[in-house]
Design an enzyme around this catalytic site. Structure first.
Site, PDB file in Angstrom:
ATOM      1  N   LYS A  27       6.764   5.516   1.200  1.00 54.47           N
ATOM      2  CA  LYS A  27       5.747   5.674   0.152  1.00 54.47           C
ATOM      3  C   LYS A  27       6.387   6.367  -1.031  1.00 54.47           C
ATOM      4  CE  LYS A  27       1.274   4.873  -0.266  1.00 54.47           C
ATOM      5  NZ  LYS A  27       0.424   3.900   0.449  1.00 54.47           N
TER       6      LYS A  27
ATOM      7  N   ASP B  22      -0.450   1.240  -5.125  1.00 53.89           N
ATOM      8  CA  ASP B  22      -1.418   2.106  -4.455  1.00 53.89           C
ATOM      9  C   ASP B  22      -2.312   2.598  -5.608  1.00 53.89           C
ATOM     10  OD1 ASP B  22      -1.765   3.506  -1.591  1.00 53.89           O
ATOM     11  OD2 ASP B  22      -2.153   5.055  -3.062  1.00 53.89           O
TER      12      ASP B  22
HETATM   13  N1  GLU Z   1      -0.585   1.065  -0.719  1.00 50.98           N
HETATM   14  C1  GLU Z   1      -1.039   0.132   0.280  1.00 50.98           C
HETATM   15  C2  GLU Z   1      -1.222   0.867   1.589  1.00 50.98           C
HETATM   16  O1  GLU Z   1      -1.659   1.996   1.585  1.00 50.98           O
HETATM   17  C3  GLU Z   1      -0.187  -1.114   0.362  1.00 50.98           C
HETATM   18  C4  GLU Z   1       1.273  -0.929   0.592  1.00 50.98           C
HETATM   19  C5  GLU Z   1       2.079  -2.207   0.464  1.00 50.98           C
HETATM   20  O2  GLU Z   1       1.520  -3.254   0.181  1.00 50.98           O
HETATM   21  O3  GLU Z   1       3.299  -2.103   0.664  1.00 50.98           O
HETATM   22  O4  GLU Z   1      -1.009   0.348   2.660  1.00 50.98           O
END
Ligand code: GLU
Length: 445
Positions: free
Chosen positions: A126, A166
């Site tokens: 992340k 996100d």
């Molecule tokens: N931010 C999204 C999550 O919390 C998607 C992450 C992604 O698509 O890599 O899963």
């Protein structure tokens, strides 16, 4: 918690001081592991638990940029590459003033198990920044993204680490980030980012996926009790991507979503949300929820309290972490709410979860119910690798199948470890064992 697990938790708290959200996310997973370790003690050997709570790599960097008035700003950038046992690090970027190392760490930790549950061979990571895109011009957002990517580009790649969106990072930001990556690398590595535009490697259904998946998961949970979403009143929080497409799928399944929210308050629309108007306000105009109310007779804006004060059958928290606390849980239970599925990451506090579980209602943790977004990102990577594009129906059918599989593996794991219907235990146990088995196979790394 068993002694061995408790010790790992205490070390996490001591080593990551003040990072409360990270402690909270770790505690929830570790608590679920008691029955798993009682049955399979080898998971507590060879420092496996100590390794799984420690990110493989943490990157923190300066992001300087110049605003439209010529003033210099300095933000902080993060990428936490948490676990690559199952595949390249995968997870979104969050641009929000609340972002700090603890927030990104909690999100990265959750992502490991969420991604494992999808069964698509993706590790967990992340990233993000404390940059606030609200009120910034397109040119300012572009310059920020270019500066952010100038450093991030050293650390990512289609087989290494694949960021996505996100909170605060959508199609516009991914576009600017991809443009800068391509320029720096002189290479069209479409698979380095997901959430791309349809004309340059994006996947149909990616925009809708998190919200759709959350509602599909709620529908699967209801099916275990011989029920469905048909005719149900639903409270949704948030007004971003996740909330909008949760509302869309809920309407398609015959339910009536009646709320949504942003930081200025929540809207109650008893007639049912006018989705076209909501999309116009949020997606086209980048406006506030009040702009919806001014154009929709019968809808009202409430600036005190939370959407959870409205009596509903189903609650879908789709805004942000810890947005639904014990008082909100009590209010929901009192009004007869029987299903809570998390569209956001960790939106329910531990006390709220405890209240839902004590009441025996259906409760799904985000790492299971919101996995549709990252699952569709993995589908986007698959299309990029094969230089192909699927139509909407194909991508949606795959998403539907993946959500059903995640639901079923949570149910099966909860049964295996003696707590049928406990989706928290089910999601954590099913996700953990997949990652742990592969970490064991890879040796002490
Ligand atoms: N931010 C999204 C999550 O919390 C998607 C992450 C992604 O698509 O890599 O899963």
């Amino acid at each position: 918690m068993q002694d061995v697990v408790e010790k790992v938790y205490e070390q996490v708290v001591a080593r990551n001081r003040g990072e409360e959200e990270f402690h909270q996310a770790v505690r929830e997973v570790l608590e679920s592991l008691d029955p798993v370790i009682a049955k399979h003690p080898h998971y507590a050997e060879d420092g496996l638990l100590e390794r799984i709570v420690e990110p493989e790599r943490q990157i923190m960097f300066r992001v300087p940029w110049v605003d439209d008035a010529g003033q210099v700003h300095v933000n902080r950038g993060f990428r936490i590459e948490f676990n690559s046992a199952l595949g390249p690090y995968k997870g979104g970027l969050r641009f929000h003033p609340s972002v700090n190392a603890g927030i990104i760490k909690f999100l990265g930790f959750e992502q490991i198990f969420k991604n494992a549950l999808t069964g698509q061979g993706i590790g967990g990571g992340k990233g993000g920044s404390d940059f606030d895109p609200h009120g910034r011009s397109d040119a300012e957002v572009m310059r920020f993204c270019q500066s952010f990517m100038t450093e991030l580009s050293r650390h990512i790649g289609p087989d290494t680490d694949v960021p996505a969106g996100d909170i605060g990072v959508g199609g516009r930001e991914i576009g600017y980030l991809f443009g800068q990556y391509k320029r720096l690398r002189n290479s069209y590595d479409a698979g380095v980012l997901t959430g791309k535009g349809l004309a340059w490697g994006g996947s149909l259904v990616r925009t809708e996926a998190t919200g759709y998946g959350t509602v599909l998961f709620a529908q699967s949970m209801l099916a275990t009790r011989g029920d469905s979403l048909e005719g149900k009143r639903i409270a949704v929080s948030g007004a971003g991507n996740v909330a909008i497409y949760a509302i869309e799928k809920a309407q398609q399944l015959g339910a009536r979503p009646i709320t949504f929210s942003d930081s200025s308050g929540y809207v109650v629309d008893e007639a049912g949300v006018d989705l076209e108007l909501l999309k116009q306000v949020k997606e086209v105009e980048r406006g506030r929820v009040a702009d919806y109310v001014s154009r929709r007779p019968g809808a009202r804006l409430v600036t005190e309290g939370r959407p959870w004060d409205v009596p509903v059958d189903v609650a879908l928290p789709c805004a942000t972490q810890n947005e639904l606390d014990a008082d909100s849980a009590t209010a929901l239970l009192r009004s007869g709410c029987a299903v809570v599925a998390e569209g956001a990451n960790m939106p329910c506090t531990p006390q709220a979860i405890e209240a839902f579980q004590a009441a025996g209602i259906l409760y799904a943790p985000g790492k299971a119910s919101n996995a549709g977004g990252v699952a569709t990102s993995a589908l986007e990577m698959e299309q990029n690798a094969g230089r192909t594009r699927w139509d909407f129906a194909t991508a949606e059918a795959k998403l539907t199948g993946i959500m059903a599989d995640i639901h079923d593996s949570c149910v099966a794991a909860a049964e295996t470890y003696g707590r049928p219907g406990d989706y928290v235990l089910g999601a954590n146990a099913a996700g953990f064992t997949q990652v742990a088995d592969v970490m064991i196979a890879h040796g002490i790394v």
